[in-house]
Write a protein that holds these residues in place. Structure first.
Motif, mmCIF file in Angstrom:
data_model
loop_
_atom_site.group_PDB
_atom_site.id
_atom_site.type_symbol
_atom_site.label_atom_id
_atom_site.label_comp_id
_atom_site.label_asym_id
_atom_site.label_seq_id
_atom_site.Cartn_x
_atom_site.Cartn_y
_atom_site.Cartn_z
ATOM 1 N N ALA A 1 6.165 27.078 65.973
ATOM 2 C CA ALA A 1 7.225 28.129 64.702
ATOM 3 C C ALA A 1 7.716 29.293 65.288
ATOM 4 O O ALA A 1 8.484 29.340 64.821
ATOM 5 C CB ALA A 1 6.234 28.335 63.755
ATOM 6 N N LEU A 2 6.904 30.273 66.315
ATOM 7 C CA LEU A 2 6.826 31.308 66.693
ATOM 8 C C LEU A 2 8.377 30.951 67.483
ATOM 9 O O LEU A 2 9.878 31.731 67.733
ATOM 10 C CB LEU A 2 6.745 31.919 67.541
ATOM 11 C CG LEU A 2 6.445 33.383 68.045
ATOM 12 C CD1 LEU A 2 6.891 33.749 67.182
ATOM 13 C CD2 LEU A 2 5.470 33.813 68.945
ATOM 14 N N ALA A 3 8.715 29.960 68.213
ATOM 15 C CA ALA A 3 9.546 29.436 69.307
ATOM 16 C C ALA A 3 10.771 29.110 68.632
ATOM 17 O O ALA A 3 12.326 30.029 69.086
ATOM 18 C CB ALA A 3 9.236 28.760 70.200
ATOM 19 N N LEU A 4 11.336 28.349 67.349
ATOM 20 C CA LEU A 4 11.828 28.052 66.276
ATOM 21 C C LEU A 4 12.529 29.469 65.675
ATOM 22 O O LEU A 4 13.626 29.724 65.655
ATOM 23 C CB LEU A 4 11.298 27.446 65.940
ATOM 24 C CG LEU A 4 11.153 25.756 66.321
ATOM 25 C CD1 LEU A 4 10.413 25.056 64.728
ATOM 26 C CD2 LEU A 4 12.936 25.509 66.272
ATOM 27 N N ALA A 5 11.761 30.451 66.319
ATOM 28 C CA ALA A 5 12.641 31.571 64.470
ATOM 29 C C ALA A 5 12.942 32.642 65.809
ATOM 30 O O ALA A 5 14.201 33.237 65.884
ATOM 31 C CB ALA A 5 11.207 32.205 64.048
ATOM 32 N N LEU A 6 12.622 32.359 66.603
ATOM 33 C CA LEU A 6 13.166 33.275 68.137
ATOM 34 C C LEU A 6 13.861 32.714 68.816
ATOM 35 O O LEU A 6 15.159 33.242 68.859
ATOM 36 C CB LEU A 6 12.180 33.954 69.173
ATOM 37 C CG LEU A 6 10.545 34.527 69.105
ATOM 38 C CD1 LEU A 6 10.105 34.443 69.947
ATOM 39 C CD2 LEU A 6 11.399 35.692 68.602
ATOM 40 N N GLY A 7 14.226 31.458 68.903
ATOM 41 C CA GLY A 7 15.568 31.000 68.773
ATOM 42 C C GLY A 7 16.542 31.066 68.012
ATOM 43 O O GLY A 7 17.415 30.636 68.130
ATOM 44 N N TYR A 8 16.214 30.957 66.562
ATOM 45 C CA TYR A 8 16.984 31.004 65.858
ATOM 46 C C TYR A 8 17.880 32.193 65.677
ATOM 47 O O TYR A 8 19.367 32.469 65.531
ATOM 48 C CB TYR A 8 17.132 30.458 64.250
ATOM 49 C CG TYR A 8 17.584 30.800 62.957
ATOM 50 C CD1 TYR A 8 17.713 29.655 62.898
ATOM 51 C CD2 TYR A 8 17.678 31.918 62.603
ATOM 52 C CE1 TYR A 8 19.269 29.200 62.110
ATOM 53 C CE2 TYR A 8 18.610 31.364 61.416
ATOM 54 C CZ TYR A 8 19.169 30.776 61.316
ATOM 55 O OH TYR A 8 19.758 30.792 59.733
ATOM 56 N N ALA A 9 16.561 33.244 65.883
ATOM 57 C CA ALA A 9 17.428 34.336 66.076
ATOM 58 C C ALA A 9 18.071 34.265 67.095
ATOM 59 O O ALA A 9 19.488 35.765 67.061
ATOM 60 C CB ALA A 9 16.373 35.820 65.932
ATOM 61 N N LEU A 10 17.620 34.140 68.560
ATOM 62 C CA LEU A 10 19.001 34.627 69.737
ATOM 63 C C LEU A 10 19.960 33.598 69.292
ATOM 64 O O LEU A 10 21.067 33.947 69.678
ATOM 65 C CB LEU A 10 18.171 33.707 71.011
ATOM 66 C CG LEU A 10 19.198 33.887 71.889
ATOM 67 C CD1 LEU A 10 19.266 35.388 72.269
ATOM 68 C CD2 LEU A 10 18.718 32.784 73.079
ATOM 69 N N ALA A 11 20.370 32.327 68.577
ATOM 70 C CA ALA A 11 21.435 31.755 68.479
ATOM 71 C C ALA A 11 22.300 31.810 67.467
ATOM 72 O O ALA A 11 23.862 32.069 67.454
ATOM 73 C CB ALA A 11 20.976 30.394 67.547
ATOM 74 N N TYR A 12 21.701 32.543 66.689
ATOM 75 C CA TYR A 12 22.748 33.040 64.682
ATOM 76 C C TYR A 12 22.077 34.479 64.864
ATOM 77 O O TYR A 12 22.389 35.272 64.030
ATOM 78 C CB TYR A 12 22.368 32.155 64.006
ATOM 79 C CG TYR A 12 22.373 30.571 63.841
ATOM 80 C CD1 TYR A 12 24.054 30.374 63.981
ATOM 81 C CD2 TYR A 12 21.774 30.299 64.531
ATOM 82 C CE1 TYR A 12 23.780 29.120 64.765
ATOM 83 C CE2 TYR A 12 21.828 28.384 65.034
ATOM 84 C CZ TYR A 12 23.267 28.448 64.827
ATOM 85 O OH TYR A 12 22.772 26.745 64.770
#
Length: 111
Positions: free
Chosen positions: A100-111
């Protein structure tokens, strides 16, 4: 006919969704790798339900695509063994929080 289906309403949406999912997966991977010391990886895929013969789907009917998360976990200290495939609901509490944390950080980086 294939070109018309690909460029129709659902084809363009599918293409955009696949591109966004691929970008999110790419942005999430380094974070999950760092959070799990290389023991976990995540594959995000999309599937589109096929129209049955009895119920035909036209271009104006919204079709929900399904996004699937699959986690691969390598047993600790056993880097030569193949990673185990796990669904999100099969993860432990700590593993789920890492994803969940990796997805949240990845989402913040991507968008």
């Amino acid at each position: 006919k294939e070109v018309i289906e690909s460029l129709g309403n659902t084809g363009v949406v599918s293409y955009a969704l696949d591109a966004a999912v691929n970008e999110l997966e790419g942005c999430t991977a380094p974070y999950l790798d760092a959070l799990s010391d290389g023991a976990m990886s995540l594959v995000i895929s999309t599937t589109r339900p096929k129209a049955s013969r009895s119920k035909k789907v036209d271009d104006d009917t919204p079709v929900a695509e399904k996004v699937t998360l699959t986690t691969f976990i390598r047993p600790s200290g056993q880097s030569l063994l193949a990673p185990r495939k796990r669904k999100p609901e099969q993860l432990s509490g700590g593993e789920g929080k890492r994803v969940a944390l990796a997805l949240a950080l990845g989402y913040a980086l991507a968008y």
